[in-house]
Design a protein around this motif. Structure first.
Motif, PDB file in Angstrom:
ATOM      1  N   VAL A  77       9.685   2.538 -12.432  1.00 12.59           N
ATOM      2  CA  VAL A  77       8.710   1.375 -12.815  1.00 12.59           C
ATOM      3  C   VAL A  77       9.049   0.401 -11.761  1.00 12.59           C
ATOM      4  CG1 VAL A  77       8.030  -0.201 -14.341  1.00 12.59           C
ATOM      5  CG2 VAL A  77       8.489   2.026 -15.127  1.00 12.59           C
ATOM      6  N   VAL A  78      10.023   0.512 -10.997  1.00 16.72           N
ATOM      7  CA  VAL A  78      10.743  -0.703 -10.254  1.00 16.72           C
ATOM      8  C   VAL A  78       9.689  -0.833  -8.817  1.00 16.72           C
ATOM      9  CG1 VAL A  78      12.319  -1.343  -8.720  1.00 16.72           C
ATOM     10  CG2 VAL A  78      12.882  -0.598 -10.880  1.00 16.72           C
ATOM     11  N   GLY A  79       9.326   0.581  -8.500  1.00 16.47           N
ATOM     12  CA  GLY A  79       8.566   0.436  -7.141  1.00 16.47           C
ATOM     13  C   GLY A  79       7.006   0.052  -7.320  1.00 16.47           C
ATOM     14  N   PRO A  80       6.343   0.131  -8.308  1.00 18.12           N
ATOM     15  CA  PRO A  80       4.989  -0.120  -8.705  1.00 18.12           C
ATOM     16  C   PRO A  80       5.174  -1.664  -8.983  1.00 18.12           C
ATOM     17  CG  PRO A  80       5.228   1.814  -9.746  1.00 18.12           C
ATOM     18  CD  PRO A  80       6.796   1.524  -9.294  1.00 18.12           C
ATOM     19  N   ILE A  81       6.231  -2.048  -9.549  1.00 18.54           N
ATOM     20  CA  ILE A  81       6.194  -3.727  -9.965  1.00 18.54           C
ATOM     21  C   ILE A  81       6.543  -4.483  -8.310  1.00 18.54           C
ATOM     22  CG2 ILE A  81       7.862  -5.537 -10.860  1.00 18.54           C
ATOM     23  CD1 ILE A  81       8.260  -3.735 -13.231  1.00 18.54           C
ATOM     24  N   ALA A  82       7.438  -3.757  -7.563  1.00 20.47           N
ATOM     25  CA  ALA A  82       7.594  -4.537  -6.283  1.00 20.47           C
ATOM     26  C   ALA A  82       6.389  -4.348  -5.520  1.00 20.47           C
ATOM     27  CB  ALA A  82       8.722  -3.710  -5.596  1.00 20.47           C
ATOM     28  N   GLY A 131      -3.150  -1.957  -2.309  1.00 28.48           N
ATOM     29  CA  GLY A 131      -1.834  -1.855  -2.796  1.00 28.48           C
ATOM     30  C   GLY A 131      -1.753  -2.624  -4.328  1.00 28.48           C
ATOM     31  N   ILE A 132      -2.408  -3.623  -4.356  1.00 28.83           N
ATOM     32  CA  ILE A 132      -2.397  -4.079  -5.840  1.00 28.83           C
ATOM     33  C   ILE A 132      -3.142  -3.120  -6.819  1.00 28.83           C
ATOM     34  CG2 ILE A 132      -3.276  -5.937  -7.218  1.00 28.83           C
ATOM     35  CD1 ILE A 132      -2.935  -7.748  -4.642  1.00 28.83           C
ATOM     36  N   VAL A 133      -4.196  -2.584  -6.500  1.00 31.56           N
ATOM     37  CA  VAL A 133      -4.782  -1.523  -7.421  1.00 31.56           C
ATOM     38  C   VAL A 133      -4.138  -0.466  -7.747  1.00 31.56           C
ATOM     39  CG1 VAL A 133      -6.965  -0.340  -7.406  1.00 31.56           C
ATOM     40  CG2 VAL A 133      -7.118  -2.547  -6.538  1.00 31.56           C
ATOM     41  N   LEU A 134      -3.328   0.273  -6.533  1.00 31.60           N
ATOM     42  CA  LEU A 134      -2.906   1.465  -6.927  1.00 31.60           C
ATOM     43  C   LEU A 134      -1.459   1.103  -7.692  1.00 31.60           C
ATOM     44  CD1 LEU A 134      -2.918   2.969  -3.454  1.00 31.60           C
ATOM     45  CD2 LEU A 134      -4.209   3.900  -5.380  1.00 31.60           C
ATOM     46  N   ASN A 135      -0.844  -0.011  -7.361  1.00 29.02           N
ATOM     47  CA  ASN A 135       0.397  -0.253  -8.086  1.00 29.02           C
ATOM     48  C   ASN A 135      -0.232  -0.720  -9.669  1.00 29.02           C
ATOM     49  OD1 ASN A 135       2.448   0.158  -6.448  1.00 29.02           O
ATOM     50  ND2 ASN A 135       1.608  -1.558  -5.115  1.00 29.02           N
ATOM     51  N   ALA A 136      -1.195  -1.421  -9.835  1.00 25.17           N
ATOM     52  CA  ALA A 136      -1.608  -1.617 -11.164  1.00 25.17           C
ATOM     53  C   ALA A 136      -1.985  -0.340 -12.065  1.00 25.17           C
ATOM     54  CB  ALA A 136      -2.653  -2.743 -11.025  1.00 25.17           C
ATOM     55  N   VAL A 137      -2.522   0.412 -11.426  1.00 23.29           N
ATOM     56  CA  VAL A 137      -2.982   1.554 -12.124  1.00 23.29           C
ATOM     57  C   VAL A 137      -1.900   2.547 -12.503  1.00 23.29           C
ATOM     58  CG1 VAL A 137      -4.130   4.090 -11.494  1.00 23.29           C
ATOM     59  CG2 VAL A 137      -5.260   2.056 -10.976  1.00 23.29           C
ATOM     60  N   VAL A 138      -0.853   2.796 -11.525  1.00 22.39           N
ATOM     61  CA  VAL A 138       0.388   3.160 -11.989  1.00 22.39           C
ATOM     62  C   VAL A 138       1.124   2.718 -12.985  1.00 22.39           C
ATOM     63  CG1 VAL A 138       2.673   3.978 -10.991  1.00 22.39           C
ATOM     64  CG2 VAL A 138       0.861   4.351  -9.663  1.00 22.39           C
ATOM     65  N   LEU A 139       1.237   1.289 -12.852  1.00 28.29           N
ATOM     66  CA  LEU A 139       2.041   0.547 -14.236  1.00 28.29           C
ATOM     67  C   LEU A 139       1.286   0.774 -15.423  1.00 28.29           C
ATOM     68  CD1 LEU A 139       3.135  -2.755 -12.518  1.00 28.29           C
ATOM     69  CD2 LEU A 139       4.590  -0.918 -13.237  1.00 28.29           C
ATOM     70  N   GLY A 140      -0.182   0.914 -15.383  1.00 33.43           N
ATOM     71  CA  GLY A 140      -0.895   0.881 -16.502  1.00 33.43           C
ATOM     72  C   GLY A 140      -0.778   2.371 -17.220  1.00 33.43           C
ATOM     73  N   ILE A 141      -0.554   3.501 -16.270  1.00 33.96           N
ATOM     74  CA  ILE A 141      -0.362   4.678 -16.951  1.00 33.96           C
ATOM     75  C   ILE A 141       0.988   4.809 -17.428  1.00 33.96           C
ATOM     76  CG2 ILE A 141      -0.101   7.156 -16.073  1.00 33.96           C
ATOM     77  CD1 ILE A 141      -2.209   6.608 -14.047  1.00 33.96           C
ATOM     78  N   ALA A 142       2.003   4.279 -16.770  1.00 30.43           N
ATOM     79  CA  ALA A 142       3.222   4.111 -17.120  1.00 30.43           C
ATOM     80  C   ALA A 142       3.454   3.539 -18.596  1.00 30.43           C
ATOM     81  CB  ALA A 142       4.267   3.707 -16.206  1.00 30.43           C
ATOM     82  N   LEU A 175       0.776  -1.300  -0.058  1.00 34.30           N
ATOM     83  CA  LEU A 175      -0.071   0.148  -0.051  1.00 34.30           C
ATOM     84  C   LEU A 175       0.900   1.279   0.029  1.00 34.30           C
ATOM     85  CD1 LEU A 175      -2.824   1.277   0.129  1.00 34.30           C
ATOM     86  CD2 LEU A 175      -2.650   1.087   2.535  1.00 34.30           C
ATOM     87  N   VAL A 176       1.817   1.297   0.758  1.00 34.43           N
ATOM     88  CA  VAL A 176       2.799   2.461   0.838  1.00 34.43           C
ATOM     89  C   VAL A 176       3.425   2.720  -0.531  1.00 34.43           C
ATOM     90  CG1 VAL A 176       4.938   3.371   1.950  1.00 34.43           C
ATOM     91  CG2 VAL A 176       2.979   2.365   3.483  1.00 34.43           C
ATOM     92  N   LEU A 177       3.748   1.479  -1.199  1.00 36.93           N
ATOM     93  CA  LEU A 177       4.570   1.539  -2.335  1.00 36.93           C
ATOM     94  C   LEU A 177       3.505   2.151  -3.429  1.00 36.93           C
ATOM     95  CD1 LEU A 177       7.005  -1.178  -2.596  1.00 36.93           C
ATOM     96  CD2 LEU A 177       7.482   1.046  -2.564  1.00 36.93           C
ATOM     97  N   GLY A 178       2.325   1.648  -3.381  1.00 40.91           N
ATOM     98  CA  GLY A 178       1.250   2.316  -4.300  1.00 40.91           C
ATOM     99  C   GLY A 178       1.145   3.935  -4.008  1.00 40.91           C
ATOM    100  N   ILE A 179       0.983   4.378  -2.797  1.00 41.15           N
ATOM    101  CA  ILE A 179       0.723   5.791  -2.600  1.00 41.15           C
ATOM    102  C   ILE A 179       2.075   6.584  -2.932  1.00 41.15           C
ATOM    103  CG2 ILE A 179       0.343   7.379  -0.598  1.00 41.15           C
ATOM    104  CD1 ILE A 179      -1.411   5.186   0.902  1.00 41.15           C
TER     105      ILE A 179
END
Length: 104
Positions: free
Chosen positions: A46-51, A73-84, A32-36
């Motif tokens: 891209v390393v942070g959202p993948i981790a 955490g999964i949702v936030l990181n997936a959104v960031v990866l999708g935007i990237a 969750l923290v990495l996603g935020i």
């Protein structure tokens, strides 16, 4: 010959309910923290959202009591990866469009 079990005269001590061991929540919180942090920093790395995505998925199986944080955490990181990924595709499309003009 009959044997009898010895009786104990020592008083028994009741220490109350045993301490319940707290369930670990580190993986879900880290996800969750990495996603935020990824959203706040714009997802440049891209390393942070993948981790964070990997930690969230692992947390779902290892920490069932921490399901909500892991899912967020999964949702936030997936959104960031999708935007990237969309930004990378957009950059490639603009570069390919500008390529014929770069030769002139």
């Amino acid at each position: 010959m009959t044997t009898t079990a010895p009786t104990s005269t020592a008083p028994t001590v009741d220490y109350g309910p045993s301490a319940v061991r707290a369930e670990p929540r580190g993986l879900g919180i880290a996800s969750l923290v990495l996603g935020i942090v990824s959203i706040l920093t714009g997802g440049g790395a891209v390393v942070g959202p993948i981790a964070g995505l990997a930690l969230g998925i692992v947390s779902l199986s290892r920490e069932p009591g921490n399901r909500t944080m892991a899912i967020w955490g999964i949702v936030l990181n997936a959104v960031v990866l999708g935007i990237a990924a969309l930004a990378a595709l957009g950059t490639i499309a603009v570069a390919l469009f500008a390529l014929p003009f770069a030769i002139l």
